[in-house]
Write a protein that holds these residues in place. Structure first.
Motif, mmCIF file in Angstrom:
data_model
loop_
_atom_site.group_PDB
_atom_site.id
_atom_site.type_symbol
_atom_site.label_atom_id
_atom_site.label_comp_id
_atom_site.label_asym_id
_atom_site.label_seq_id
_atom_site.Cartn_x
_atom_site.Cartn_y
_atom_site.Cartn_z
ATOM 1 N N THR A 245 87.085 32.590 -5.805
ATOM 2 C CA THR A 245 87.318 32.286 -4.389
ATOM 3 C C THR A 245 86.897 30.856 -4.069
ATOM 4 O O THR A 245 87.597 30.138 -3.344
ATOM 5 C CB THR A 245 86.555 33.274 -3.496
ATOM 6 O OG1 THR A 245 86.932 34.604 -3.845
ATOM 7 C CG2 THR A 245 86.838 33.022 -2.031
ATOM 8 N N GLY A 246 85.760 30.434 -4.605
ATOM 9 C CA GLY A 246 85.298 29.065 -4.393
ATOM 10 C C GLY A 246 86.268 28.046 -4.961
ATOM 11 O O GLY A 246 86.525 27.007 -4.341
ATOM 12 N N LEU A 247 86.814 28.324 -6.139
ATOM 13 C CA LEU A 247 87.792 27.404 -6.722
ATOM 14 C C LEU A 247 89.078 27.347 -5.902
ATOM 15 O O LEU A 247 89.670 26.276 -5.737
ATOM 16 C CB LEU A 247 88.092 27.805 -8.161
ATOM 17 C CG LEU A 247 86.995 27.492 -9.167
ATOM 18 C CD1 LEU A 247 87.358 28.046 -10.541
ATOM 19 C CD2 LEU A 247 86.748 25.996 -9.250
ATOM 20 N N VAL A 248 89.514 28.487 -5.371
ATOM 21 C CA VAL A 248 90.711 28.494 -4.530
ATOM 22 C C VAL A 248 90.471 27.705 -3.244
ATOM 23 O O VAL A 248 91.321 26.905 -2.819
ATOM 24 C CB VAL A 248 91.156 29.949 -4.230
ATOM 25 C CG1 VAL A 248 92.228 29.993 -3.159
ATOM 26 C CG2 VAL A 248 91.636 30.630 -5.498
ATOM 27 N N VAL A 249 89.308 27.903 -2.634
ATOM 28 C CA VAL A 249 88.971 27.135 -1.425
ATOM 29 C C VAL A 249 88.922 25.648 -1.753
ATOM 30 O O VAL A 249 89.413 24.810 -0.987
ATOM 31 C CB VAL A 249 87.635 27.625 -0.825
ATOM 32 C CG1 VAL A 249 87.126 26.672 0.247
ATOM 33 C CG2 VAL A 249 87.787 29.021 -0.263
ATOM 34 N N TYR A 250 88.333 25.304 -2.882
ATOM 35 C CA TYR A 250 88.271 23.903 -3.311
ATOM 36 C C TYR A 250 89.677 23.326 -3.476
ATOM 37 O O TYR A 250 89.958 22.215 -3.024
ATOM 38 C CB TYR A 250 87.478 23.785 -4.608
ATOM 39 C CG TYR A 250 87.679 22.481 -5.331
ATOM 40 C CD1 TYR A 250 87.143 21.301 -4.834
ATOM 41 C CD2 TYR A 250 88.417 22.419 -6.506
ATOM 42 C CE1 TYR A 250 87.330 20.098 -5.486
ATOM 43 C CE2 TYR A 250 88.608 21.233 -7.164
ATOM 44 C CZ TYR A 250 88.068 20.064 -6.662
ATOM 45 O OH TYR A 250 88.262 18.879 -7.302
ATOM 46 N N LEU A 251 90.559 24.069 -4.131
ATOM 47 C CA LEU A 251 91.914 23.560 -4.359
ATOM 48 C C LEU A 251 92.671 23.322 -3.057
ATOM 49 O O LEU A 251 93.459 22.381 -2.953
ATOM 50 C CB LEU A 251 92.692 24.535 -5.248
ATOM 51 C CG LEU A 251 92.240 24.601 -6.705
ATOM 52 C CD1 LEU A 251 93.002 25.690 -7.440
ATOM 53 C CD2 LEU A 251 92.432 23.261 -7.391
ATOM 54 N N THR B 157 89.813 15.225 -4.199
ATOM 55 C CA THR B 157 88.500 14.697 -4.565
ATOM 56 C C THR B 157 87.950 15.477 -5.755
ATOM 57 O O THR B 157 88.235 16.658 -5.920
ATOM 58 C CB THR B 157 87.492 14.806 -3.396
ATOM 59 O OG1 THR B 157 87.369 16.173 -3.018
ATOM 60 C CG2 THR B 157 87.939 13.986 -2.212
ATOM 61 N N PRO B 158 87.163 14.828 -6.590
ATOM 62 C CA PRO B 158 86.565 15.532 -7.733
ATOM 63 C C PRO B 158 85.607 16.635 -7.263
ATOM 64 O O PRO B 158 85.059 16.574 -6.150
ATOM 65 C CB PRO B 158 85.797 14.442 -8.472
ATOM 66 C CG PRO B 158 86.362 13.160 -7.988
ATOM 67 C CD PRO B 158 86.881 13.402 -6.608
ATOM 68 N N LEU B 159 85.402 17.628 -8.110
ATOM 69 C CA LEU B 159 84.580 18.780 -7.759
ATOM 70 C C LEU B 159 83.143 18.380 -7.430
ATOM 71 O O LEU B 159 82.572 18.868 -6.461
ATOM 72 C CB LEU B 159 84.593 19.817 -8.889
ATOM 73 C CG LEU B 159 83.819 21.105 -8.652
ATOM 74 C CD1 LEU B 159 84.377 21.850 -7.442
ATOM 75 C CD2 LEU B 159 83.860 21.987 -9.879
ATOM 76 N N THR B 160 82.573 17.475 -8.208
ATOM 77 C CA THR B 160 81.183 17.077 -7.950
ATOM 78 C C THR B 160 81.049 16.370 -6.606
ATOM 79 O O THR B 160 80.106 16.617 -5.856
ATOM 80 C CB THR B 160 80.658 16.170 -9.077
ATOM 81 O OG1 THR B 160 81.532 15.056 -9.238
ATOM 82 C CG2 THR B 160 80.543 16.934 -10.371
ATOM 83 N N THR B 161 82.015 15.514 -6.273
ATOM 84 C CA THR B 161 82.000 14.834 -4.980
ATOM 85 C C THR B 161 82.159 15.841 -3.848
ATOM 86 O O THR B 161 81.497 15.736 -2.810
ATOM 87 C CB THR B 161 83.127 13.784 -4.914
ATOM 88 O OG1 THR B 161 83.019 12.914 -6.033
ATOM 89 C CG2 THR B 161 83.067 12.994 -3.628
#
Length: 99
Positions: free
Chosen positions: A24-30, A36-40
């Protein structure tokens, strides 16, 4: 032995309770990162003070699988999901009060 009987194990619920919030977190991130990069993205969440809100949003999906396991009478798997949800809740409190 039916499929629900095979999957009615504590480890099944525990694994689902860990993996589904991460997915779910990865989908929200996408959908919200705008390239933007994941760390940023994570640093931006921490800087704006909404890290706990984001983690809570991701863990909210555990309610769905807990209720699904409960409806299918897979009580051992539901117990695993509940256990990992408690661990996630402790993690959210740690993030909220230690940062």
């Amino acid at each position: 032995m039916t499929l629900p009987e095979k999957l009615d194990r504590f480890i099944t619920g525990f694994a689902c309770g860990i993996l589904l919030p991460c997915i779910t977190g990865l989908v929200v991130y996408l959908f919200t990162s705008h390239g933007t990069p994941l760390t940023t993205y994570i640093f931006r969440l921490k800087f704006t003070g909404i890290m706990t809100h984001a983690v809570t949003l991701c863990v909210f999906t555990n309610i769905v699988i807990f209720l699904l396991f409960n409806r299918l009478d897979m009580l051992k798997a539901a117990r695993g999901t509940l256990a990992v949800t408690i661990v996630w809740a402790i993690t959210v409190f740690g993030i909220k009060f230690l940062t």
